[in-house]
Design an enzyme around this catalytic site. Structure first.
Site, PDB file in Angstrom:
ATOM      1  N   ASP A  10       0.813  -1.202  -0.025  1.00 17.33           N
ATOM      2  CA  ASP A  10      -0.014  -0.184  -0.255  1.00 17.33           C
ATOM      3  C   ASP A  10       0.793   1.163  -0.009  1.00 17.33           C
ATOM      4  O   ASP A  10       0.752   2.028  -0.787  1.00 17.33           O
ATOM      5  CB  ASP A  10      -0.851  -0.190   1.235  1.00 17.33           C
ATOM      6  CG  ASP A  10      -1.961  -1.407   1.250  1.00 17.33           C
ATOM      7  OD1 ASP A  10      -1.254  -2.120   1.940  1.00 17.33           O
ATOM      8  OD2 ASP A  10      -2.870  -1.278   0.743  1.00 17.33           O
ATOM      9  N   GLU A  35       2.157  -5.926  -5.228  1.00 20.27           N
ATOM     10  CA  GLU A  35       1.738  -5.185  -6.415  1.00 20.27           C
ATOM     11  C   GLU A  35       3.125  -4.329  -6.791  1.00 20.27           C
ATOM     12  O   GLU A  35       3.634  -4.295  -7.619  1.00 20.27           O
ATOM     13  CB  GLU A  35       0.577  -4.143  -6.119  1.00 20.27           C
ATOM     14  CG  GLU A  35       0.350  -3.306  -7.140  1.00 20.27           C
ATOM     15  CD  GLU A  35      -0.906  -2.765  -7.333  1.00 20.27           C
ATOM     16  OE1 GLU A  35      -1.040  -1.426  -7.583  1.00 20.27           O
ATOM     17  OE2 GLU A  35      -1.849  -3.391  -6.473  1.00 20.27           O
TER      18      GLU A  35
END
Length: 373
Positions: free
Chosen positions: A19, A261
């Site tokens: 994040d 990610e």
């Protein structure tokens, strides 16, 4: 009303570093390449400090690399909102902030990256929340999505710079970086590497997988600076790296194991072969995401190379990597390297995520202004 040059980004660190990794890169790019004034609200400065080493966790607000970083808690006071607000990964904007937002605010929920086909259809859709409109922005690999997070010069200029600045020692070993979630079959991977016919130097940043690595080497613990050898495997424990230093490591290695990610996307821009471990989800959703990506990304890859790529990815997710699976991948590594370079260049020709966010917000603001006339 705040101008469209002022953006607020909210980041809730749920687990690991994905994040904050994405939000910090995005904030820096929006500021440096699009000259925007950015406030980045972070709910856990202690975790963020791993990626932003100069961060002072005792301060409620500070400026680093021209980004205003605000410690976000239930006590945070919001006097005004920005014209454009990014709610990263459905983190839920605080009620106090929603209360100061006005109907003209461009509210963007930045979703997780996926290569699944449905993303094309859902990208840029919106929903109403009272008088506010929430837009759903999906990063992705096709022109119909929000694109990939990428600095403008990363493939040409930056990659050359990173390669020149590599700090890895010169030898004839295969250089492998290992960054994964703790539930990965680490022991079976290290066993397969050790038993292969190729000498490998494996670089492991300090993270929560070190206990598994230590167990493999029958050690109680491991620390940055430790070097261990078993058969054809030489393992180097290195410090947890800043984003810039991690990018250098990816570009310097012949094969990168990445996760989540942020490191996944950086592996693509490094232009090197990589094995991706998606974040574990219920109902086998992570496996669907993996296969959607593999089918899209390797659609033009030679069949024999593709088979070895799929086999190693599936083995990495299925808790067991055999020596034949590892060896089969190494046989095709040169062809996979060529394909990785080509794919890195191809995807770099698409409009990047930050630019698409700016274009989208400007379009929304223009529509609002025209409707007022």
């Amino acid at each position: 009303m705040a101008t469209s040059k002022h953006w607020d980004i909210f980041c809730k660190i749920v687990d690991n570093f994905g994040d904050i990794g994405v939000c910090w890169r995005l904030a820096k790019q929006l500021q440096s390449e699009h000259q925007l004034t950015i406030r980045l609200f972070i709910d856990d400065l202690n975790v963020a400090k791993h990626l932003i080493p100069t961060l002072d966790t005792s301060l409620a607000q500070q400026t680093i690399q021209n980004i205003t970083i605000v410690s976000w808690s239930t006590n945070t006071t919001f006097i005004h909102n920005a014209q454009v607000v990014i709610e990263s990964f459905a983190c839920e904007l605080p009620p106090q902030y929603l209360a100061v937002m006005h109907p003209d605010t461009i509210w963007i929920n930045l979703e997780y990256l996926s290569a699944e086909a449905w993303v094309d259809d859902f990208h840029a859709k919106n929903s109403k929340r009272g008088q506010l409109t929430r837009h759903f922005f999906f990063p992705g690999f096709t022109s119909k999505t929000g694109g990939l997070l990428r600095e403008h010069d990363i493939v040409n200029t930056k990659q050359e710079h990173l390669l020149k600045s590599s700090t890895l020692p010169a030898h004839d070993h295969l250089n492998v970086s290992l960054f994964c979630y703790p539930h990965a079959p680490i022991a079976s991977l290290l066993t397969a590497i050790a038993n292969s016919n190729q000498q490998v130097s494996c670089y492991v940043p300090n993270s929560n997988i070190l206990s598994s690595v230590a167990k493999f080497f029958e050690r109680e613990s491991l620390h940055p600076g430790d070097q261990l050898t078993y058969k054809n495997l030489t393992l180097h424990v290195i410090p947890f790296l800043s984003q810039d230093d991690y990018d250098k490591l990816l570009c310097s290695c012949d094969l990168n194991f990445v996760r989540g990610e942020d490191s996944w996307i950086r592996a693509i821009w490094a232009g090197k072969p990589f094995i991706w471990q998606p974040y574990l989800q219920t109902e086998q959703t992570h496996i669907k995401k993996l296969h959607a990506f593999l089918n899209l990304y390797y659609s033009d890859c030679p069949p024999t190379s593709k088979e070895s790529i799929f086999a190693l990815h599936d083995a990495w997710l299925s808790q067991e990597i055999s020596s034949p699976t590892w060896q089969a991948y190494l046989i095709h590594l040169d062809k996979i390297k060529q394909y990785a370079r080509q794919q890195s260049y191809t995807h770099s020709q698409q409009t990047d995520l930050a630019t698409k966010l700016v274009i989208f917000s400007e379009k929304m603001i223009k529509n609002i202004e025209e409707n007022k006339v």
